[in-house]
Design a protein around this motif. Structure first.
Motif, short mmCIF file in Angstrom:
data_model
loop_
_atom_site.label_atom_id
_atom_site.label_comp_id
_atom_site.label_asym_id
_atom_site.label_seq_id
_atom_site.Cartn_x
_atom_site.Cartn_y
_atom_site.Cartn_z
N ARG A 113 -66.99 44.31 38.80
CA ARG A 113 -66.06 44.80 39.83
C ARG A 113 -64.61 44.76 39.35
NH1 ARG A 113 -68.27 46.17 44.59
NH2 ARG A 113 -70.37 45.39 45.06
N THR A 114 -64.42 44.43 38.08
CA THR A 114 -63.09 44.51 37.47
C THR A 114 -63.11 45.64 36.46
OG1 THR A 114 -62.64 42.16 37.80
CG2 THR A 114 -61.36 43.27 36.10
N TYR A 115 -62.06 46.46 36.47
CA TYR A 115 -62.00 47.67 35.66
C TYR A 115 -60.78 47.64 34.73
CZ TYR A 115 -64.99 49.38 39.51
OH TYR A 115 -65.97 49.54 40.45
N TYR A 116 -60.94 48.29 33.57
CA TYR A 116 -59.80 48.46 32.67
C TYR A 116 -59.58 49.95 32.43
CZ TYR A 116 -56.83 48.29 28.52
OH TYR A 116 -55.79 48.46 27.63
N PHE A 117 -58.40 50.43 32.78
CA PHE A 117 -58.01 51.82 32.57
C PHE A 117 -57.05 51.84 31.39
CE2 PHE A 117 -59.26 51.22 36.93
CZ PHE A 117 -60.11 52.28 37.18
N ARG A 165 -67.79 53.39 33.04
CA ARG A 165 -67.34 53.07 31.68
C ARG A 165 -66.06 52.25 31.65
NH1 ARG A 165 -63.76 56.77 29.28
NH2 ARG A 165 -62.94 58.38 30.66
N HIS A 166 -65.40 52.14 32.79
CA HIS A 166 -64.18 51.32 32.87
C HIS A 166 -64.47 49.88 33.29
CE1 HIS A 166 -61.29 54.63 32.35
NE2 HIS A 166 -62.13 55.36 33.09
N ARG A 167 -65.69 49.62 33.71
CA ARG A 167 -66.03 48.28 34.20
C ARG A 167 -66.07 47.26 33.06
NH1 ARG A 167 -68.61 48.31 39.42
NH2 ARG A 167 -69.03 50.43 40.16
N LEU A 168 -65.67 46.03 33.39
CA LEU A 168 -65.73 44.95 32.41
C LEU A 168 -67.08 44.24 32.51
CD1 LEU A 168 -62.13 43.38 32.57
CD2 LEU A 168 -63.00 45.25 31.15
N SER A 169 -68.13 45.03 32.43
CA SER A 169 -69.48 44.48 32.45
C SER A 169 -69.75 43.76 31.13
CB SER A 169 -70.52 45.59 32.66
OG SER A 169 -70.23 46.33 33.83
N PRO A 170 -70.54 42.69 31.15
CA PRO A 170 -70.82 41.94 29.93
C PRO A 170 -71.35 42.80 28.79
CG PRO A 170 -71.59 40.73 31.84
CD PRO A 170 -71.17 42.08 32.34
N GLY A 172 -70.91 46.16 28.69
CA GLY A 172 -70.21 47.45 28.74
C GLY A 172 -69.35 47.73 27.52
N ARG A 173 -68.93 49.02 27.41
CA ARG A 173 -68.14 49.47 26.26
C ARG A 173 -66.77 48.84 26.22
NH1 ARG A 173 -64.53 53.64 25.02
NH2 ARG A 173 -64.51 54.40 27.17
N MET A 174 -66.18 48.59 27.38
CA MET A 174 -64.82 48.07 27.41
C MET A 174 -64.71 46.72 26.69
SD MET A 174 -62.53 49.99 28.65
CE MET A 174 -62.70 51.69 29.18
N LEU A 175 -65.64 45.83 26.95
CA LEU A 175 -65.57 44.51 26.32
C LEU A 175 -65.98 44.53 24.86
CD1 LEU A 175 -66.85 42.15 29.18
CD2 LEU A 175 -64.51 42.56 28.41
N ARG A 176 -66.67 45.60 24.45
CA ARG A 176 -66.98 45.75 23.01
C ARG A 176 -65.78 46.31 22.27
NH1 ARG A 176 -71.77 48.22 24.98
NH2 ARG A 176 -71.05 50.26 24.16
N THR A 177 -64.90 46.99 23.01
CA THR A 177 -63.76 47.66 22.38
C THR A 177 -62.47 46.85 22.48
OG1 THR A 177 -64.76 49.78 23.03
CG2 THR A 177 -62.45 49.82 22.32
N TYR A 178 -62.28 46.17 23.61
CA TYR A 178 -61.02 45.47 23.85
C TYR A 178 -61.25 43.97 24.02
CZ TYR A 178 -59.53 50.25 24.76
OH TYR A 178 -59.28 51.60 24.64
N SER A 179 -60.35 43.19 23.45
CA SER A 179 -60.44 41.74 23.52
C SER A 179 -59.70 41.20 24.75
CB SER A 179 -59.83 41.12 22.26
OG SER A 179 -58.42 41.38 22.22
N GLU A 181 -57.22 39.35 24.62
CA GLU A 181 -55.79 39.47 24.30
C GLU A 181 -55.28 40.86 24.67
OE1 GLU A 181 -58.08 38.21 22.27
OE2 GLU A 181 -57.44 36.10 22.47
N ASP A 182 -56.08 41.89 24.40
CA ASP A 182 -55.69 43.26 24.76
C ASP A 182 -55.57 43.40 26.28
OD1 ASP A 182 -55.78 44.16 22.09
OD2 ASP A 182 -57.94 44.51 22.22
N LEU A 183 -56.55 42.87 26.98
CA LEU A 183 -56.56 42.99 28.44
C LEU A 183 -55.44 42.18 29.07
CD1 LEU A 183 -60.43 42.70 28.91
CD2 LEU A 183 -59.05 44.77 29.17
N ASP A 184 -55.09 41.08 28.45
CA ASP A 184 -54.03 40.25 29.00
C ASP A 184 -52.66 40.91 28.90
OD1 ASP A 184 -53.58 37.77 30.33
OD2 ASP A 184 -52.55 37.03 28.55
N LYS A 185 -52.51 41.85 27.97
CA LYS A 185 -51.24 42.57 27.82
C LYS A 185 -51.09 43.67 28.87
CE LYS A 185 -51.04 41.78 22.82
NZ LYS A 185 -51.15 42.43 21.48
N ALA A 186 -52.20 44.06 29.49
CA ALA A 186 -52.18 45.12 30.49
C ALA A 186 -51.62 44.60 31.81
CB ALA A 186 -53.59 45.67 30.70
#
Length: 366
Positions: A113-117, A165-170, A172-179, A181-186
């Motif tokens: 239920r958390t997304y990264y755009f 594809r934007h979900r931070l599923s365990p 999912g693609r987002m967590l394979r692509t972004y760390s 640290e990357d998400l914390d900068k958003a």
């Protein structure tokens, strides 16, 4: 008159006759004074003067002023609370649950239920019944997934593959692509809501007979009627819908057993804090005031939000607040007490007002 009767029933039988006489006389005078205005509602919810302090539902009601009196006092309840105050309330809510609100950034533990755009470098946690479908739709437009605003009647489709594809599923693609640290900068944010109006919204949208833009939980509605009325015949159940009072009592039963859908569960169960600390926490009641700031933080143009979330309107007189006042006042105090205990951490999260407060459903900043 239903409100008067409910108050009388809650009083000690010894004083019921005297109180009935007082209220009946007051009601007659009220009708005489307002007989020229045929549009006057049965109960003036907006100017209702009773208030019960959050956390003291069992105590006697105390008098407060009407909305107009509070505004004349110089208090501006429609001014959004500052973020430092909001963050402090979030800390209190988390500490109430026996946890610490630190500086951790474990976005990988937040769930689906958390997304990264990534194009607008924004993280959003969508709490059900806080306008999350409308926010996801707007964020998909901002990120370039949607070229134009969706039809409000089709907005629930945003919960499918287009946002998946934007979900931070365990897995999912987002967590394979972004760390982390990357998400914390958003820029990160979420929207929260007064538990009472959220409860009413969940009922209206999911299990009532009312036609809404959300996807109805017809099976859940039938299950509530079956449980609360003892009806077993499936054909008969197909024609029936629960009342709000039945829904409220059912919630107490289900929440006690820990078996309830996220649309009805406490908001803190979806929110990722204290695993992370959000940059901005938005009370839904102030979304109209804060939407421009949210978009400025994402670095995109000011986009409209579906429905009324980006329109200036006093949340104290919106239908969800008025219905919440009416319906909750008709429920026995024992059930209200139990519901408050279930959602207590959510009330603390924004020091949210009770449904008997003139400024309901706003946070109490004073």
């Amino acid at each position: 008159m239903e409100f008067i009767n409910s108050l009388i029933l809650r009083c000690n039988r010894k004083h019921a006759a005297a109180i009935a006489l007082i209220f009946s006389t007051s009601f007659i005078l009220y009708c005489l004074m307002n007989s020229s205005d045929q549009s006057t509602p049965k109960m003036d919810n907006v100017k209702h003067k009773l208030k019960v302090e959050i956390g003291s539902f069992g105590q006697e009601n105390i008098e407060t002023g009407t909305i107009e009196e509070l505004e004349k006092s110089g208090d501006d309840p429609l001014r959004p609370p500052p973020q430092d105050w909001i963050q402090e309330q979030m800390k209190k809510s988390i500490e109430f649950r026996g946890l610490s609100y630190g500086e951790t950034s474990e976005w990988d533990l937040c769930g689906s239920r958390t997304y990264y755009f990534h194009n607008i470098s924004t993280v959003y946690t969508g709490v059900p019944k806080t306008g999350c479908s409308n926010w996801i739709e707007a964020l998909l437009r901002a990120d370039g997934d949607l070229k134009k605003q969706m039809d409000p009647k089709k907005v629930r489709k945003v919960h499918g593959g287009i946002s998946g594809r934007h979900r931070l599923s365990p897995s999912g693609r987002m967590l394979r692509t972004y760390s982390n640290e990357d998400l914390d900068k958003a820029f990160s944010f979420l929207v929260v809501r007064n538990p009472w109006t959220r409860m009413v919204s969940g009922f209206r949208d999911k299990v009532s007979s009312e036609e809404t833009q959300g996807g109805a939980f017809r099976g859940a509605g039938m299950a509530i009627v079956k449980k609360m009325r003892g009806i077993e015949d499936e054909k008969e159940l197909e024609k029936l819908y629960p009342t709000f009072a039945e829904f409220a009592r059912w919630l107490v039963i289900r929440q006690t057993k820990g078996k309830v859908d996220a649309h009805f569960a406490p908001q803190w169960k979806t929110i990722c804090a204290p695993k992370v600390k959000y940059d901005m926490i938005v009370p839904l009641e102030f979304t109209a005031n804060l939407v421009k700031e949210i978009w400025s933080r994402t670095g995109v143009e000011d986009l409209p939000i579906l429905k009324s979330y980006d329109q200036t309107s006093d949340p104290r007189i919106q239908s969800s607040a008025l219905k919440a006042k009416q319906w909750l006042m008709e429920i026995e105090s024992e059930t209200i007490e139990k519901l408050y205990k279930i959602y207590e951490a959510d009330f603390i999260m924004m020091n949210y007002s009770n449904f008997t407060d003139p400024n309901f459903p706003l946070p109490l900043q004073r």
